[in-house]
Design an enzyme around this catalytic site. Structure first.
Site, PDB file in Angstrom:
ATOM      1  N   ASN A 178      22.240  -1.870   5.824  1.00 33.57           N
ATOM      2  CA  ASN A 178      21.732  -2.236   4.518  1.00 33.57           C
ATOM      3  C   ASN A 178      22.607  -1.499   3.505  1.00 33.57           C
ATOM      4  OD1 ASN A 178      20.236  -2.768   2.266  1.00 33.57           O
ATOM      5  ND2 ASN A 178      18.325  -1.882   3.030  1.00 33.57           N
ATOM      6  N   ARG A 201      22.058  -6.811   5.893  1.00 31.81           N
ATOM      7  CA  ARG A 201      21.081  -7.334   4.945  1.00 31.81           C
ATOM      8  C   ARG A 201      21.832  -7.730   3.678  1.00 31.81           C
ATOM      9  NH1 ARG A 201      16.209  -3.882   2.307  1.00 31.81           N
ATOM     10  NH2 ARG A 201      15.362  -5.559   1.032  1.00 31.81           N
ATOM     11  N   HIS A 222      12.762  -9.808  -1.041  1.00 35.61           N
ATOM     12  CA  HIS A 222      11.962  -9.146   0.002  1.00 35.61           C
ATOM     13  C   HIS A 222      11.571 -10.109   1.118  1.00 35.61           C
ATOM     14  CE1 HIS A 222      10.462  -6.231  -3.354  1.00 35.61           C
ATOM     15  NE2 HIS A 222      11.451  -5.662  -2.684  1.00 35.61           N
ATOM     16  N   LEU A 246       4.735  -3.768  -1.842  1.00 33.86           N
ATOM     17  CA  LEU A 246       4.611  -2.939  -3.043  1.00 33.86           C
ATOM     18  C   LEU A 246       5.386  -1.647  -2.850  1.00 33.86           C
ATOM     19  CD1 LEU A 246       0.735  -3.418  -3.548  1.00 33.86           C
ATOM     20  CD2 LEU A 246       2.592  -4.901  -4.348  1.00 33.86           C
ATOM     21  N   GLY A 247       6.561  -1.586  -3.468  1.00 29.56           N
ATOM     22  CA  GLY A 247       7.392  -0.384  -3.357  1.00 29.56           C
ATOM     23  C   GLY A 247       7.940  -0.058  -4.728  1.00 29.56           C
ATOM     24  N   GLY A 302      10.482  -1.671  -5.892  1.00 28.72           N
ATOM     25  CA  GLY A 302      10.476  -3.087  -6.261  1.00 28.72           C
ATOM     26  C   GLY A 302       9.274  -3.700  -5.570  1.00 28.72           C
ATOM     27  N   ARG A 339      11.099  -1.906 -13.439  1.00 31.14           N
ATOM     28  CA  ARG A 339      11.327  -3.286 -13.888  1.00 31.14           C
ATOM     29  C   ARG A 339      10.080  -3.830 -14.573  1.00 31.14           C
ATOM     30  NH1 ARG A 339      13.505  -5.550  -8.299  1.00 31.14           N
ATOM     31  NH2 ARG A 339      13.990  -3.418  -7.707  1.00 31.14           N
ATOM     32  N   ARG A 366       3.073   8.176  -6.986  1.00 29.65           N
ATOM     33  CA  ARG A 366       2.420   9.459  -6.665  1.00 29.65           C
ATOM     34  C   ARG A 366       2.264  10.318  -7.915  1.00 29.65           C
ATOM     35  NH1 ARG A 366       6.490  10.003  -1.753  1.00 29.65           N
ATOM     36  NH2 ARG A 366       7.666   8.945  -3.344  1.00 29.65           N
ATOM     37  N   GLY A 423       2.273   0.089  -0.875  1.00 30.76           N
ATOM     38  CA  GLY A 423       1.337  -0.694  -0.061  1.00 30.76           C
ATOM     39  C   GLY A 423       0.932   0.008   1.228  1.00 30.76           C
ATOM     40  N   GLU A 443      12.264  -4.158   8.092  1.00 33.63           N
ATOM     41  CA  GLU A 443      13.234  -5.226   7.816  1.00 33.63           C
ATOM     42  C   GLU A 443      14.383  -5.188   8.815  1.00 33.63           C
ATOM     43  OE1 GLU A 443      12.834  -3.396   4.125  1.00 33.63           O
ATOM     44  OE2 GLU A 443      12.714  -5.273   2.993  1.00 33.63           O
TER      45      GLU A 443
HETATM   46  P1  ADP Z   1      12.173   0.562  -2.210  1.00 32.42           P
HETATM   47  O1  ADP Z   1      11.783  -0.613  -3.062  1.00 32.42           O
HETATM   48  O2  ADP Z   1      13.174   1.463  -2.842  1.00 32.42           O
HETATM   49  O3  ADP Z   1      12.448   0.211  -0.769  1.00 32.42           O
HETATM   50  P2  ADP Z   1       9.835   1.867  -1.129  1.00 32.42           P
HETATM   51  O4  ADP Z   1       9.207   0.708  -0.456  1.00 32.42           O
HETATM   52  O5  ADP Z   1      10.401   2.947  -0.277  1.00 32.42           O
HETATM   53  O6  ADP Z   1      10.864   1.437  -2.225  1.00 32.42           O
HETATM   54  O7  ADP Z   1       8.726   2.522  -2.109  1.00 32.42           O
HETATM   55  C1  ADP Z   1       9.011   3.648  -2.850  1.00 32.42           C
HETATM   56  C2  ADP Z   1       7.831   3.949  -3.756  1.00 32.42           C
HETATM   57  O8  ADP Z   1       6.636   4.083  -2.970  1.00 32.42           O
HETATM   58  C3  ADP Z   1       7.938   5.267  -4.495  1.00 32.42           C
HETATM   59  O9  ADP Z   1       8.640   5.100  -5.702  1.00 32.42           O
HETATM   60  C4  ADP Z   1       6.496   5.628  -4.736  1.00 32.42           C
HETATM   61  O10 ADP Z   1       6.073   5.108  -5.976  1.00 32.42           O
HETATM   62  C5  ADP Z   1       5.729   4.908  -3.662  1.00 32.42           C
HETATM   63  N1  ADP Z   1       5.056   5.807  -2.711  1.00 32.42           N
HETATM   64  C6  ADP Z   1       5.547   6.349  -1.584  1.00 32.42           C
HETATM   65  N2  ADP Z   1       4.600   7.127  -0.989  1.00 32.42           N
HETATM   66  C7  ADP Z   1       3.493   7.061  -1.761  1.00 32.42           C
HETATM   67  C8  ADP Z   1       2.172   7.620  -1.711  1.00 32.42           C
HETATM   68  N3  ADP Z   1       1.792   8.396  -0.717  1.00 32.42           N
HETATM   69  N4  ADP Z   1       1.322   7.311  -2.709  1.00 32.42           N
HETATM   70  C9  ADP Z   1       1.682   6.505  -3.721  1.00 32.42           C
HETATM   71  N5  ADP Z   1       2.890   5.942  -3.817  1.00 32.42           N
HETATM   72  C10 ADP Z   1       3.778   6.212  -2.869  1.00 32.42           C
END
Ligand code: ADP
Length: 398
Positions: free
Chosen positions: A8, A90, A179, A208-209, A211, A240, A285, A333, A383
């Site tokens: 990736n 990817r 995604h 939910l990340g 992005g 975003r 967080r 998520g 992924e």
């Molecule tokens: P990417 O889109 O970069 O792949 P990820 O899926 O790794 O992102 O998600 C990263 C985000 O997940 C972080 O910016 C944070 O907001 C959130 N996150 C990670 N762990 C936790 C947690 N324990 N509680 C709340 N949010 C979290």
């Protein structure tokens, strides 16, 4: 048994996972970070908890691939490089060319390059990775997997914008989504966990990340998705904006004395969303913590994020005429118990009830109660494994 490498590559980083197939065993993973920037770093985790970490100059992707392959051998992760029989990449944007993963040839490279406009930060970096591995492992089977491919099954009624039809015909303007590898992986896993064929299910997958996107998966196929022509739209994200009225661009360019569209898009891509609303952080967080300490704007940002996810879930239930299961995956998520809770609490009108003891950090599977009218699942996305499975499939067909 064979070893497959999944890559990736981003504009300044290259992440990888090495799998033993068909066992689907992950034997190493790692990251080359800050490529072409001072303070480049390589991190590799392998074996039973062993770690390698080093800071060294890595001037471009070719050097990164060179170092990575050298280390795989040097650390004894592989005995010989030719044990790696395939490399999967990817790729972010596949436009309308790619409806599934493909074996890389000159034509594929040409098309990825051609649509670089749709993902200007990502596609060129993905191509650099593909080309660098072709040089160093010329005999390995090379596969490209696209984040947009899964969404190519969407019907026109869902992928078209209500803009002049010629924009689509002449310039390929449409919703492509993103995604897709993750939405496909978790929808298949959800069906497995529910003990039903994915073809018989209406699912809504929430990736939910940093992005975020929400996808309606109807009978195993992407039916609609919240991201659009680019990954800027849909729900509120870390930095975003998600959906905004296009007329706002001209209005704010005037107010802020900005005459470049790139500058406006930079604000929408990097200074909006959770960070833009809260002014505190783009990380969920931090926002939960700040909200707990009474920061109102942090609370507002979380509420807006939750509302947007709830809104898309509602929209997709209406579009599909119902829903059997809702899936939570990716950074927020998978890990945020309170955010999942807040979203699920807003869905109790569906007769959705969840099991508090299962809505935990590591529980993998169904977290709704047995009598809930809609199943809810917390699933870890993977992924890279999805790409490794696609490689195996393409190898068999070759
Ligand atoms: P990417 O889109 O970069 O792949 P990820 O899926 O790794 O992102 O998600 C990263 C985000 O997940 C972080 O910016 C944070 O907001 C959130 N996150 C990670 N762990 C936790 C947690 N324990 N509680 C709340 N949010 C979290």
């Amino acid at each position: 048994m064979e070893k497959l490498l999944v890559i990736n590559s981003g504009s300044s980083s290259l992440k990888f996972k090495l799998f033993v197939m068909p066992e689907e065993k992950e034997v190493a993973d790692g990251l080359v970070d800050r490529i072409g920037i001072a303070g480049s770093k390589i991190k590799i985790k392998y074996g039973d908890g062993q770690k390698y970490e080093n800071e060294e100059e890595i001037k471009d992707h070719e050097v990164a691939v060179d170092r990575l392959t050298f280390l795989l051998k040097d650390l004894g992760i592989v005995k010989e490089l030719n044990e790696i029989t395939a490399v999967g990449h990817r790729v972010v944007a596949g436009g309308e060319y790619f409806k599934h993963s493909v074996v890389v040839d000159d034509e594929v490279i040409k098309h990825i390059d051609e649509i670089a406009d749709m993902a200007p930060l990502h596609n060129p970096a993905n191509l650099m990775g593909i080309k660098a591995f072709k040089e160093i492992l010329p005999d390995a089977f090379s596969v490209a997997s696209f984040d947009t491919a899964f969404h190519q099954t969407m019907p026109a009624v869902n992928y078209l914008y209500s803009t002049p039809y010629e924009w689509y015909k002449d310039y390929s303007v449409r919703r492509y989504g993103a995604h897709g590898i993750s939405h496909k992986y978790v929808s298949q896993l959800a069906a497995e966990k529910l003990g039903k064929p994915v073809e018989d299910l209406k699912l809504i997958t929430c990736h939910l990340g940093a992005g975020s996107s929400v996808c309606a998966v109807k009978n195993g196929k992407s039916f609609d998705v919240s991201m659009g022509f680019t990954p800027l739209t849909g729900v509120t994200m870390a930095t975003r904006s998600g959906d905004v009225d296009a007329a706002l661009l001209g209005y704010m360019m005037d107010k802020l004395n900005i005459d470049s569209m790139d500058e406006m898009l930079d604000i929408l891509n990097h200074k909006s969303g959770l960070i833009g609303i809260s002014g505190v952080s783009s990380d969920m967080r931090d926002l939960l913590e700040a909200e707990g300490q009474g920061n109102k704007r942090a609370g507002l940002a979380i509420d807006m994020f939750v509302k947007n996810v709830v809104k898309y879930i509602g929209e997709y239930i209406a579009e599909m005429g119902g829903v059997d299961g809702i899936v939570f995956t990716a950074g927020i998520g998978e890990n945020s118990i309170p955010v999942r809770k807040r979203i699920m609490d807003r869905l109790d009108y569906l007769g959705l009830t969840y099991d508090d003891s299962k809505n935990s950090e590591n529980y993998e599977g169904v977290i709704s109660q047995p009598d809930s009218k809609v199943a809810v699942l917390r699933l870890s996305t993977n992924e890279e494994l999805m790409i490794a499975r696609d490689i195996m499939k393409l190898k068999k067909e070759a």
